[in-house]
Design a protein around this motif. Structure first.
Motif, mmCIF file in Angstrom:
data_model
loop_
_atom_site.group_PDB
_atom_site.id
_atom_site.type_symbol
_atom_site.label_atom_id
_atom_site.label_comp_id
_atom_site.label_asym_id
_atom_site.label_seq_id
_atom_site.Cartn_x
_atom_site.Cartn_y
_atom_site.Cartn_z
ATOM 1 N N VAL A 56 37.760 84.161 -6.413
ATOM 2 C CA VAL A 56 37.561 82.895 -5.708
ATOM 3 C C VAL A 56 38.300 81.815 -6.488
ATOM 4 C CG1 VAL A 56 35.389 83.502 -4.600
ATOM 5 C CG2 VAL A 56 35.345 82.540 -6.907
ATOM 6 N N VAL A 57 38.994 80.952 -5.755
ATOM 7 C CA VAL A 57 39.824 79.909 -6.369
ATOM 8 C C VAL A 57 39.487 78.584 -5.690
ATOM 9 C CG1 VAL A 57 42.158 79.155 -6.934
ATOM 10 C CG2 VAL A 57 41.651 81.609 -6.725
ATOM 11 N N ALA A 58 39.133 77.581 -6.467
ATOM 12 C CA ALA A 58 38.724 76.291 -5.908
ATOM 13 C C ALA A 58 39.893 75.598 -5.227
ATOM 14 C CB ALA A 58 38.158 75.398 -7.010
ATOM 15 N N PHE A 59 39.570 74.790 -4.211
ATOM 16 C CA PHE A 59 40.575 73.946 -3.576
ATOM 17 C C PHE A 59 41.188 72.997 -4.604
ATOM 18 C CE2 PHE A 59 37.803 74.211 0.426
ATOM 19 C CZ PHE A 59 38.634 75.119 1.057
ATOM 20 N N PRO A 60 42.442 72.618 -4.418
ATOM 21 C CA PRO A 60 43.032 71.609 -5.303
ATOM 22 C C PRO A 60 42.446 70.219 -5.035
ATOM 23 C CG PRO A 60 44.552 72.136 -3.530
ATOM 24 C CD PRO A 60 43.402 73.087 -3.402
ATOM 25 N N ASP A 61 42.527 69.365 -6.039
ATOM 26 C CA ASP A 61 42.169 67.941 -5.905
ATOM 27 C C ASP A 61 40.731 67.713 -5.471
ATOM 28 O OD1 ASP A 61 44.851 67.375 -6.526
ATOM 29 O OD2 ASP A 61 45.416 67.458 -4.403
ATOM 30 N N GLY A 62 39.855 68.668 -5.762
ATOM 31 C CA GLY A 62 38.455 68.477 -5.439
ATOM 32 C C GLY A 62 38.140 68.488 -3.958
ATOM 33 N N LEU A 63 39.037 69.027 -3.143
ATOM 34 C CA LEU A 63 38.782 69.109 -1.709
ATOM 35 C C LEU A 63 37.543 69.961 -1.428
ATOM 36 C CD1 LEU A 63 42.403 69.716 -0.339
ATOM 37 C CD2 LEU A 63 41.043 67.615 -0.102
ATOM 38 N N THR A 64 36.900 69.691 -0.305
ATOM 39 C CA THR A 64 35.747 70.473 0.128
ATOM 40 C C THR A 64 36.076 71.176 1.445
ATOM 41 O OG1 THR A 64 34.799 68.680 1.443
ATOM 42 C CG2 THR A 64 34.206 68.766 -0.908
ATOM 43 N N VAL A 65 35.212 72.088 1.843
ATOM 44 C CA VAL A 65 35.390 72.740 3.134
ATOM 45 C C VAL A 65 35.389 71.702 4.255
ATOM 46 C CG1 VAL A 65 34.361 74.334 4.800
ATOM 47 C CG2 VAL A 65 34.434 74.951 2.381
ATOM 48 N N THR A 66 34.505 70.723 4.148
ATOM 49 C CA THR A 66 34.460 69.662 5.155
ATOM 50 C C THR A 66 35.800 68.928 5.246
ATOM 51 O OG1 THR A 66 32.078 69.368 4.876
ATOM 52 C CG2 THR A 66 33.308 67.523 5.837
ATOM 53 N N ASP A 67 36.399 68.627 4.084
ATOM 54 C CA ASP A 67 37.706 67.960 4.079
ATOM 55 C C ASP A 67 38.755 68.810 4.798
ATOM 56 O OD1 ASP A 67 36.680 65.866 2.514
ATOM 57 O OD2 ASP A 67 37.210 66.887 0.644
ATOM 58 N N VAL A 68 38.772 70.079 4.471
ATOM 59 C CA VAL A 68 39.795 70.967 5.026
ATOM 60 C C VAL A 68 39.607 71.135 6.532
ATOM 61 C CG1 VAL A 68 40.646 73.348 4.991
ATOM 62 C CG2 VAL A 68 40.192 72.154 2.839
ATOM 63 N N LEU A 69 38.359 71.263 6.983
ATOM 64 C CA LEU A 69 38.113 71.375 8.417
ATOM 65 C C LEU A 69 38.526 70.108 9.146
ATOM 66 C CD1 LEU A 69 34.616 73.125 8.453
ATOM 67 C CD2 LEU A 69 36.833 74.164 8.947
ATOM 68 N N THR A 70 38.308 68.970 8.531
ATOM 69 C CA THR A 70 38.688 67.704 9.150
ATOM 70 C C THR A 70 40.193 67.624 9.346
ATOM 71 O OG1 THR A 70 36.771 66.577 8.210
ATOM 72 C CG2 THR A 70 38.617 65.188 8.904
ATOM 73 N N GLU A 71 40.944 68.081 8.360
ATOM 74 C CA GLU A 71 42.404 67.991 8.423
ATOM 75 C C GLU A 71 43.027 69.085 9.277
ATOM 76 O OE1 GLU A 71 44.236 65.535 7.292
ATOM 77 O OE2 GLU A 71 42.408 64.528 6.619
ATOM 78 N N GLY A 72 42.404 70.253 9.338
ATOM 79 C CA GLY A 72 42.906 71.313 10.194
ATOM 80 C C GLY A 72 43.674 72.398 9.450
ATOM 81 N N LEU A 73 44.178 73.360 10.217
ATOM 82 C CA LEU A 73 44.806 74.557 9.643
ATOM 83 C C LEU A 73 46.053 74.251 8.824
ATOM 84 C CD1 LEU A 73 44.573 77.501 12.212
ATOM 85 C CD2 LEU A 73 43.855 77.484 9.819
ATOM 86 N N ASP A 74 46.870 73.323 9.275
ATOM 87 C CA ASP A 74 48.091 73.015 8.523
ATOM 88 C C ASP A 74 47.749 72.521 7.121
ATOM 89 O OD1 ASP A 74 49.630 73.761 10.658
ATOM 90 O OD2 ASP A 74 50.053 71.719 11.338
ATOM 91 N N ALA A 75 46.725 71.679 7.034
ATOM 92 C CA ALA A 75 46.309 71.177 5.725
ATOM 93 C C ALA A 75 45.738 72.301 4.872
ATOM 94 C CB ALA A 75 45.288 70.062 5.896
ATOM 95 N N ALA A 76 45.036 73.244 5.509
ATOM 96 C CA ALA A 76 44.500 74.382 4.758
ATOM 97 C C ALA A 76 45.624 75.224 4.178
ATOM 98 C CB ALA A 76 43.613 75.225 5.667
ATOM 99 N N HIS A 77 46.668 75.452 4.950
ATOM 100 C CA HIS A 77 47.817 76.205 4.437
ATOM 101 C C HIS A 77 48.502 75.452 3.301
ATOM 102 C CE1 HIS A 77 48.131 79.742 6.996
ATOM 103 N NE2 HIS A 77 47.752 78.998 8.027
ATOM 104 N N ALA A 78 48.607 74.146 3.430
ATOM 105 C CA ALA A 78 49.221 73.355 2.361
ATOM 106 C C ALA A 78 48.403 73.443 1.078
ATOM 107 C CB ALA A 78 49.357 71.899 2.810
#
Length: 328
Positions: free
Chosen positions: A22-44
């Motif tokens: 398991v590897v944490a998101f960069p910059d302290g992002l959360t699952v909520t943050d990633v869902l808000t931004e969408g799939l492209d942001a998750a890939h980034a």
């Protein structure tokens, strides 16, 4: 990509499952943050993590992969409706209205369980599981959140997870006679996990009609109880999302369950088909293991039931239209 939340050394973290780590998101992002931004942001975000960092998956305790904004649960499998109706109504019957639209109810987002949590049900004689696949909504910013077309709804399907809609069938049956519910027969626990698999990972399983043709199986104490293809649902997942958004809103973090798959996706269906409580209701200590192709496994254990305070019966009322004091 697989997206998860976990606890390690007393700290809750959120990020990706990469191989067996398991590897944490960069910059302290959360699952909520990633869902808000969408799939492209998750890939980034995924492109910026180092797979060799983090912790071994075996050393962490997986949590529910998100804190849902809401949970809708559909009833989309005709075979499930046929079996359950036989147990409840004494005959197998699918209402004509079922075919008109993908009906759902809202369940409790505050009693979400993860893959490592023990269920403590209410006192019930008919504890059941429900094997489902749930879609997780993400990235609605560019499309809006209301009255989505099916095409737009498909683009906000962020990913999928396994869902176990734990059910107390005796409580559910009583309250649904009032023409509402299910309520207390359901809202004590819904399990999600083990992670969110992003929609692009499951695209190879989409059939020519857009249905997700993945196998789903459920085992109780190691014995296979039910198995089905998720593509046997009456509607594909984007149509669930579009219908949920009709004259309403869907937002990032919404969870939409498919409803129970057929062919033994829950005990209630089998009770209807078998004319009795065969297989038997779940008991303390039972293990329910759900396996869904392309997603993984969700295991739940039944713990001790928790008695609740007594409920008072309705009191007869005189149906006055004015207070007695107002007539003097």
């Amino acid at each position: 990509m697989r997206i998860a939340r976990w606890s390690h050394d007393g700290i809750v973290d959120e990020g990706f499952v990469v191989g067996d780590r398991v590897v944490a998101f960069p910059d302290g992002l959360t699952v909520t943050d990633v869902l808000t931004e969408g799939l492209d942001a998750a890939h980034a975000a995924f492109a910026r993590v180092e797979a060799s960092t983090g912790a071994p998956l075996a050393d962490v305790r997986l949590l529910a992969p998100l804190v849902p904004a809401s949970v809708r649960d559909f009833v989309a499998f005709e075979e499930h409706v046929e079996g359950v109706s036989a147990g409840v109504e004494g005959k197998s019957h699918v209402a004509d209205e079922w075919y008109e639209a993908p009906t759902f109810y809202f369940t409790n987002p505050h009693t979400i369980l993860g893959p490592d949590d023990v269920l403590h049900p209410p006192v019930t004689d008919r504890l059941d599981f429900e094997l489902e696949v749930a879609v997780v909504v993400g990235g609605t910013r560019d499309l809006g959140e209301s009255n989505l077309t099916v095409e737009d709804a498909a683009s906000v399907v962020f990913g999928y997870t396994i869902m176990n809609d734990w059910s107390a069938r005796d409580l559910q049956g009583r309250e649904m006679k009032v023409r509402l519910g299910p309520a207390k027969g359901k809202d004590f626990g819904t399990a999600l996990g083990p992670w969110i698999v992003t929609a692009d990972e499951l695209e190879p399983y989409l059939d020519a009609d857009g249905f997700l043709a993945i196998r789903a199986e459920v085992y109780v104490n190691g014995a296979l109880i039910g198995e089905d293809l998720v593509s046997n649902a009456g509607w594909p997942f984007p149509e669930f999302v579009a219908y949920a958004s009709r004259n309403s809103r869907v937002v990032p973090g919404d969870v939409l369950g498919s409803g129970t798959v057929g062919n033994g996706g829950c005990l209630g269906e089998l009770w209807g088909r078998n004319g009795g409580l065969v297989p038997p209701p779940l008991q303390e200590g039972d293990e329910v293991r759900m396996v869904v192709e392309g997603i993984g496994e969700l295991v739940g254990t039944v713990g001790a039931a928790v008695p609740a305070p007594a409920v008072s019966h309705a009191r007869p009322r005189p149906r006055l239209r004015h207070r007695e004091s107002d007539t003097h």
